[in-house]
Design an enzyme around this catalytic site. Structure first.
Site, mmCIF file in Angstrom:
data_model
loop_
_atom_site.group_PDB
_atom_site.id
_atom_site.type_symbol
_atom_site.label_atom_id
_atom_site.label_comp_id
_atom_site.label_asym_id
_atom_site.label_seq_id
_atom_site.Cartn_x
_atom_site.Cartn_y
_atom_site.Cartn_z
ATOM 1 N N ALA A 37 45.973 27.031 45.694
ATOM 2 C CA ALA A 37 47.218 27.647 46.169
ATOM 3 C C ALA A 37 47.056 28.653 47.293
ATOM 4 C CB ALA A 37 47.901 28.349 44.989
ATOM 5 N N THR A 58 45.573 28.570 50.564
ATOM 6 C CA THR A 58 45.587 28.273 52.000
ATOM 7 C C THR A 58 46.295 26.941 52.239
ATOM 8 O OG1 THR A 58 43.446 27.120 51.923
ATOM 9 C CG2 THR A 58 43.394 29.469 52.435
ATOM 10 N N GLY A 59 46.564 26.652 53.501
ATOM 11 C CA GLY A 59 47.031 25.337 53.907
ATOM 12 C C GLY A 59 48.257 24.838 53.189
ATOM 13 N N TYR A 60 48.221 23.552 52.821
ATOM 14 C CA TYR A 60 49.367 22.927 52.187
ATOM 15 C C TYR A 60 49.648 23.500 50.802
ATOM 16 C CZ TYR A 60 50.000 19.360 55.793
ATOM 17 O OH TYR A 60 50.271 18.715 56.976
ATOM 18 N N TYR A 70 37.468 8.237 58.099
ATOM 19 C CA TYR A 70 38.397 8.820 57.126
ATOM 20 C C TYR A 70 38.950 7.753 56.177
ATOM 21 C CZ TYR A 70 41.274 12.532 55.241
ATOM 22 O OH TYR A 70 41.800 13.482 54.402
ATOM 23 N N LYS A 115 40.603 9.094 48.317
ATOM 24 C CA LYS A 115 42.068 9.122 48.355
ATOM 25 C C LYS A 115 42.666 7.866 47.729
ATOM 26 C CE LYS A 115 42.205 13.144 50.278
ATOM 27 N NZ LYS A 115 42.539 14.318 49.448
ATOM 28 N N VAL A 174 45.360 21.567 61.558
ATOM 29 C CA VAL A 174 44.107 22.295 61.631
ATOM 30 C C VAL A 174 43.866 22.992 60.296
ATOM 31 C CG1 VAL A 174 42.794 24.085 62.822
ATOM 32 C CG2 VAL A 174 44.409 22.653 64.108
ATOM 33 N N THR A 175 42.803 22.622 59.630
ATOM 34 C CA THR A 175 42.356 23.292 58.417
ATOM 35 C C THR A 175 40.852 23.474 58.523
ATOM 36 O OG1 THR A 175 41.885 21.253 57.187
ATOM 37 C CG2 THR A 175 44.138 22.119 57.055
ATOM 38 N N PHE A 223 40.035 29.562 44.241
ATOM 39 C CA PHE A 223 38.687 30.122 44.130
ATOM 40 C C PHE A 223 38.387 30.884 45.414
ATOM 41 C CE2 PHE A 223 33.906 29.336 43.516
ATOM 42 C CZ PHE A 223 33.810 30.363 42.603
#
Length: 395
Positions: free
Chosen positions: A48, A50-52, A234, A243, A273-274, A73
């Protein structure tokens, strides 16, 4: 202390508390400026900070007025070392949520472990009663299996044969050619164990067994497919194998939750960008070119815009119906034929000498540093700041 960005490869080893707080505030203000989401009441976000994952928590809280629990974490500041960006993001989120009278709790620890799952369940029972949305947004390089004790490490590699293409050093702007050797069978197995759907299912199984999933509860995990140019590294590579497993588990979970009116989805999100995407060969150059094209066409979305659209137009649609497909495509604007045709046209011509003309390299760099609280608008980076920031409701 005065905090400046310090980089090592594709990571930044410092983070700025004021910059992180400003960016959380901007995401919150964006969501509050949109129409209210008729959505969940109590939300658990696993991954929860960062990012999405962070954007999901913000969309749920400030768009739907939801109480939230965030599991992540991250590390607090220690001595002259700053806290991680995720720590500062979560502290800022909780402060904003508290001001609006929303319940928010943060559990810091290994989300793959049974101990953290049990701690989360106890908190739900004590504070919220039940959860009606579970967002699974973990991006981790390693996982220790809670039953067998085996530690798995993920790799970003093609499968079957080596892959050669252009790549970008986004710090210097240099474009070069990279060759990535194929993964071994064991590397594929370990990557699936880290990034596939097993832990997601463990979370839902244990939440359901404990009786803390509300009737009609929804769960969603995040994925990426991308264009053909990135498929070998990917979609068809080790990450893609993981995935695929995530999508398999989504179908299992949907059947499992259907008895109580629940549903499970995988959301295929836009390339952004992550820290994780910055580590994947080829991807930073693709994203830089994509940003240029999408911004020129007025189609670019940042993280919070993507998550608001996911919540308002898909998970909690105004007509009250559910998505029929387990795979939600909010990468639809990225994958538009006119966008991809222009990106590939630029890709063929991209060289070090023209990278600033044909791509949005500066935008990529700015977004990278903003991940860590730098280059935020209105923040005085010459000011003395205290790196020691507490998360108000850390459990």
């Amino acid at each position: 202390m005065i905090i400046a960005p310090k980089t090592r490869g594709f990571i930044c080893t410092t983070a700025h508390p004021d910059g992180c707080a400003q960016q959380v505030k901007e995401q919150m203000e964006y969501v509050k400026s949109q129409q209210k989401i008729d959505g969940p009441a109590n939300v658990l976000v696993v991954g929860a900070s960062t990012g999405y994952g962070l954007a999901s928590r913000i969309a749920a809280a400030f768009g739907a007025g939801a109480n939230t629990i965030g599991v992540f974490f991250d590390k607090a500041a220690e001595g002259t070392r700053t806290a991680s960006a995720g720590w500062y993001n979560s502290a800022a989120f909780e402060k904003q949520a508290e001001e609006l009278g929303l319940k928010s709790f943060s559990i810091v620890g290994d989300a793959f472990s049974d101990a953290i799952k049990e701690k989360t369940i106890d908190l739900i029972k004590t504070e919220l009663g039940s959860i009606d949305l579970v967002v699974y947004s973990i991006a981790s390089p390693r996982r220790t299996h809670p039953v067998t004790g085996e530690t798995f490490s993920s790799v970003i590699k093609p499968v079957d044969e080596a892959y050669t293409n252009k790549t970008l050093n986004f710090h210097t702007g240099e474009i070069s050619t990279v060759t990535v050797e194929p993964a071994t069978e064991d590397e594929v197995r370990q990557t699936i164990a880290v990034m596939g759907g097993e832990d997601w299912k463990m979370w839902i199984d244990q939440l359901q067994a404990a009786g803390v999933l509300a009737e009609g509860a929804t769960t969603v995990a995040y994925s990426y497919i991308g264009p053909e140019i990135t498929h070998p590294i990917y979609k068809e590579g080790t990450i893609g194998q993981a995935k695929n497993d995530l999508e398999r588990v989504a179908n299992l979970l949907n059947d499992q939750l259907a008895a109580t009116g629940g549903q499970a989805y995988v959301s295929v999100n836009k390339a952004l960008v992550t820290q994780s995407s910055s580590a994947i060969p080829v991807v930073p150059l693709y994203i830089s070119a994509l940003y240029k094209v999408m911004k020129d066409k007025g189609l670019h979305e940042n993280c919070i815009q993507q998550m608001y659209r996911l919540f308002s137009e898909h998970l909690y649609r105004k007509d009250g119906t559910h998505e029929k497909d387990r795979l939600i495509r909010i990468d639809d604007w990225e994958m538009r034929s006119d966008v991809q045709e222009e990106v590939m046209k630029r890709w063929a011509a991209l060289e070090t000498d023209n990278v600033n003309d044909l791509s949005d390299l500066e935008g990529y760099r700015r977004d990278f540093f903003q991940l860590f609280g730098f280059e935020a608008k209105g923040v005085d980076y010459e000011a003395d700041v205290d790196p020691n920031v507490a998360i108000p409701h850390q459990v």
